[in-house]
Scaffold this motif. Structure first.
Motif, PDB file in Angstrom:
ATOM      1  N   LEU A  72      -1.213 -65.761  38.607  1.00 23.53           N
ATOM      2  CA  LEU A  72      -1.240 -66.027  37.165  1.00 23.53           C
ATOM      3  C   LEU A  72      -1.588 -64.756  36.390  1.00 23.53           C
ATOM      4  O   LEU A  72      -0.974 -64.464  35.366  1.00 23.53           O
ATOM      5  CB  LEU A  72      -2.262 -67.116  36.833  1.00 23.53           C
ATOM      6  N   ASP A  73      -2.570 -64.006  36.896  1.00 24.13           N
ATOM      7  CA  ASP A  73      -3.059 -62.827  36.180  1.00 24.13           C
ATOM      8  C   ASP A  73      -2.028 -61.700  36.112  1.00 24.13           C
ATOM      9  O   ASP A  73      -1.860 -61.076  35.061  1.00 24.13           O
ATOM     10  CB  ASP A  73      -4.336 -62.293  36.836  1.00 24.13           C
ATOM     11  N   PHE A  74      -1.358 -61.437  37.204  1.00 25.06           N
ATOM     12  CA  PHE A  74      -0.437 -60.297  37.261  1.00 25.06           C
ATOM     13  C   PHE A  74       0.727 -60.435  36.279  1.00 25.06           C
ATOM     14  O   PHE A  74       1.002 -59.516  35.515  1.00 25.06           O
ATOM     15  CB  PHE A  74       0.049 -60.105  38.703  1.00 25.06           C
ATOM     16  N   PRO A  75       1.402 -61.572  36.241  1.00 27.46           N
ATOM     17  CA  PRO A  75       2.489 -61.696  35.262  1.00 27.46           C
ATOM     18  C   PRO A  75       1.980 -61.881  33.833  1.00 27.46           C
ATOM     19  O   PRO A  75       2.690 -61.558  32.885  1.00 27.46           O
ATOM     20  CB  PRO A  75       3.264 -62.921  35.736  1.00 27.46           C
ATOM     21  N   SER A  76       0.752 -62.380  33.676  1.00 29.43           N
ATOM     22  CA  SER A  76       0.198 -62.560  32.332  1.00 29.43           C
ATOM     23  C   SER A  76      -0.136 -61.229  31.673  1.00 29.43           C
ATOM     24  O   SER A  76      -0.265 -61.155  30.455  1.00 29.43           O
ATOM     25  CB  SER A  76      -1.087 -63.399  32.394  1.00 29.43           C
ATOM     26  N   GLY A  77      -0.281 -60.198  32.481  1.00 24.86           N
ATOM     27  CA  GLY A  77      -0.671 -58.892  31.966  1.00 24.86           C
ATOM     28  C   GLY A  77       0.372 -57.829  32.155  1.00 24.86           C
ATOM     29  O   GLY A  77       1.395 -57.793  31.465  1.00 24.86           O
ATOM     30  N   PRO A  78       0.147 -56.945  33.132  1.00 23.87           N
ATOM     31  CA  PRO A  78       0.948 -55.725  33.204  1.00 23.87           C
ATOM     32  C   PRO A  78       2.394 -55.881  33.661  1.00 23.87           C
ATOM     33  O   PRO A  78       3.236 -55.074  33.277  1.00 23.87           O
ATOM     34  CB  PRO A  78       0.172 -54.860  34.208  1.00 23.87           C
ATOM     35  N   PHE A 127      10.039 -50.379  27.667  1.00 28.35           N
ATOM     36  CA  PHE A 127      10.296 -51.549  28.516  1.00 28.35           C
ATOM     37  C   PHE A 127       9.281 -51.609  29.659  1.00 28.35           C
ATOM     38  O   PHE A 127       8.904 -50.584  30.226  1.00 28.35           O
ATOM     39  CB  PHE A 127      11.703 -51.497  29.096  1.00 28.35           C
ATOM     40  N   PRO A 128       8.854 -52.837  30.042  1.00 28.90           N
ATOM     41  CA  PRO A 128       7.888 -53.027  31.115  1.00 28.90           C
ATOM     42  C   PRO A 128       8.569 -53.102  32.486  1.00 28.90           C
ATOM     43  O   PRO A 128       9.800 -53.048  32.593  1.00 28.90           O
ATOM     44  CB  PRO A 128       7.270 -54.382  30.767  1.00 28.90           C
ATOM     45  N   HIS A 129       7.765 -53.281  33.507  1.00 29.60           N
ATOM     46  CA  HIS A 129       8.298 -53.419  34.860  1.00 29.60           C
ATOM     47  C   HIS A 129       9.251 -54.610  34.958  1.00 29.60           C
ATOM     48  O   HIS A 129      10.311 -54.511  35.553  1.00 29.60           O
ATOM     49  CB  HIS A 129       7.154 -53.569  35.866  1.00 29.60           C
ATOM     50  N   GLY A 130       8.873 -55.714  34.364  1.00 31.76           N
ATOM     51  CA  GLY A 130       9.694 -56.921  34.403  1.00 31.76           C
ATOM     52  C   GLY A 130      10.799 -56.936  33.365  1.00 31.76           C
ATOM     53  O   GLY A 130      11.144 -57.987  32.808  1.00 31.76           O
ATOM     54  N   MET A 131      11.379 -55.788  33.093  1.00 32.34           N
ATOM     55  CA  MET A 131      12.370 -55.660  32.019  1.00 32.34           C
ATOM     56  C   MET A 131      13.626 -56.490  32.247  1.00 32.34           C
ATOM     57  O   MET A 131      14.317 -56.825  31.291  1.00 32.34           O
ATOM     58  CB  MET A 131      12.729 -54.194  31.796  1.00 32.34           C
ATOM     59  N   CYS A 132      13.927 -56.840  33.484  1.00 32.37           N
ATOM     60  CA  CYS A 132      15.111 -57.687  33.727  1.00 32.37           C
ATOM     61  C   CYS A 132      14.928 -59.073  33.121  1.00 32.37           C
ATOM     62  O   CYS A 132      15.906 -59.746  32.809  1.00 32.37           O
ATOM     63  CB  CYS A 132      15.382 -57.805  35.227  1.00 32.37           C
ATOM     64  N   THR A 133      13.685 -59.476  32.929  1.00 32.53           N
ATOM     65  CA  THR A 133      13.389 -60.758  32.301  1.00 32.53           C
ATOM     66  C   THR A 133      13.144 -60.589  30.808  1.00 32.53           C
ATOM     67  O   THR A 133      13.727 -61.294  29.996  1.00 32.53           O
ATOM     68  CB  THR A 133      12.146 -61.400  32.962  1.00 32.53           C
ATOM     69  N   THR A 134      12.283 -59.633  30.449  1.00 37.49           N
ATOM     70  CA  THR A 134      11.903 -59.482  29.038  1.00 37.49           C
ATOM     71  C   THR A 134      13.003 -58.885  28.177  1.00 37.49           C
ATOM     72  O   THR A 134      13.024 -59.107  26.971  1.00 37.49           O
ATOM     73  CB  THR A 134      10.646 -58.605  28.901  1.00 37.49           C
ATOM     74  N   HIS A 135      13.898 -58.138  28.782  1.00 34.90           N
ATOM     75  CA  HIS A 135      14.984 -57.485  28.041  1.00 34.90           C
ATOM     76  C   HIS A 135      16.314 -57.686  28.767  1.00 34.90           C
ATOM     77  O   HIS A 135      17.118 -56.757  28.902  1.00 34.90           O
ATOM     78  CB  HIS A 135      14.688 -55.993  27.865  1.00 34.90           C
ATOM     79  N   ALA A 136      16.535 -58.904  29.220  1.00 36.55           N
ATOM     80  CA  ALA A 136      17.732 -59.219  30.007  1.00 36.55           C
ATOM     81  C   ALA A 136      19.021 -58.867  29.277  1.00 36.55           C
ATOM     82  O   ALA A 136      19.976 -58.390  29.900  1.00 36.55           O
ATOM     83  CB  ALA A 136      17.722 -60.690  30.399  1.00 36.55           C
ATOM     84  N   TYR A 171       4.917 -57.906  32.955  1.00 34.07           N
ATOM     85  CA  TYR A 171       5.867 -58.080  31.856  1.00 34.07           C
ATOM     86  C   TYR A 171       5.413 -57.397  30.562  1.00 34.07           C
ATOM     87  O   TYR A 171       6.058 -57.517  29.534  1.00 34.07           O
ATOM     88  CB  TYR A 171       6.110 -59.559  31.582  1.00 34.07           C
ATOM     89  N   GLY A 172       4.277 -56.714  30.617  1.00 29.25           N
ATOM     90  CA  GLY A 172       3.764 -56.057  29.424  1.00 29.25           C
ATOM     91  C   GLY A 172       3.133 -57.027  28.439  1.00 29.25           C
ATOM     92  O   GLY A 172       2.924 -56.687  27.275  1.00 29.25           O
ATOM     93  N   PHE A 173       2.792 -58.229  28.899  1.00 31.15           N
ATOM     94  CA  PHE A 173       2.188 -59.226  28.016  1.00 31.15           C
ATOM     95  C   PHE A 173       0.767 -58.845  27.601  1.00 31.15           C
ATOM     96  O   PHE A 173       0.202 -59.469  26.715  1.00 31.15           O
ATOM     97  CB  PHE A 173       2.193 -60.610  28.669  1.00 31.15           C
ATOM     98  N   ASN A 174       0.203 -57.820  28.226  1.00 28.89           N
ATOM     99  CA  ASN A 174      -1.134 -57.348  27.864  1.00 28.89           C
ATOM    100  C   ASN A 174      -1.100 -56.307  26.747  1.00 28.89           C
ATOM    101  O   ASN A 174      -2.135 -55.826  26.310  1.00 28.89           O
ATOM    102  CB  ASN A 174      -1.829 -56.747  29.088  1.00 28.89           C
TER     103      ASN A 174
END
Length: 155
Positions: A42-48, A137-146, A50-53
């Motif tokens: 929960l913590d890892f995707p909530s923060g760094p 763009f964050p690490h999870g950019m394929c999701t946040t900026h698909a 996807y850049g949600f932090n």
């Protein structure tokens, strides 16, 4: 071939990779995973991830919950061992023998795989590499900026 937010050539700090991340960071990830796997996912995707932090970022709960679901479905041992594999493996020689056109895509705000010690170095080691950098763009950019990433992949 496409490398998106990829770890090569090597993530961990070594004498040959002085700009790498200290091993203690990866030890901390392993400890967090072992101590409370469900909370870690929960913590890892909530923060760094996807850049949600970041200030002004809006966390997407469905994305966080899906990351948790995927993590909990996987092998705890494989995930623990995977941290060692992705952080300590030196892919330099592998990159040097790739001879197909390779697109290296990376975000400048990747808090998981810092760009300075990954994408530009990988692109230099590839025989036919093209570096595409995404500002902010964050690490999870394929999701946040698909929309942006997918359009570039199709191009």
């Amino acid at each position: 071939l496409v490398l998106i937010g990829a770890v090569p050539p090597i993530m961990v700090k070594t004498p040959a990779n002085p700009g790498g991340i200290p091993i203690e960071v990866f030890d901390g990830l392993r400890k967090s995973l072992a101590d409370n796997r469900a909370q870690f996912y929960l913590d890892f995707p909530s923060g760094p991830f996807y850049g949600f932090n970041r200030p002004g970022a809006e966390a997407i709960q469905g994305v966080i919950q899906n990351w948790w679901r995927q993590g909990m479905m996987g092998s705890a041992k494989a995930h623990y061992d995977g941290i060692k594999a992705f952080s300590e493996t030196d892919f330099s020689d592998d990159l040097k023998i790739i001879d197909v056109p390779t697109l290296v895509m990376h975000g400048t705000d990747d808090q998981i795989v810092p760009i300075a010690d990954s994408a530009p170095l990988s692109a230099k080691l590839l025989k036919n590499g093209t570096l595409k950098i995404y500002e902010g763009f964050p690490h999870g950019m394929c999701t946040t900026h698909a929309d942006v990433v997918n359009a570039d992949l199709l191009t």
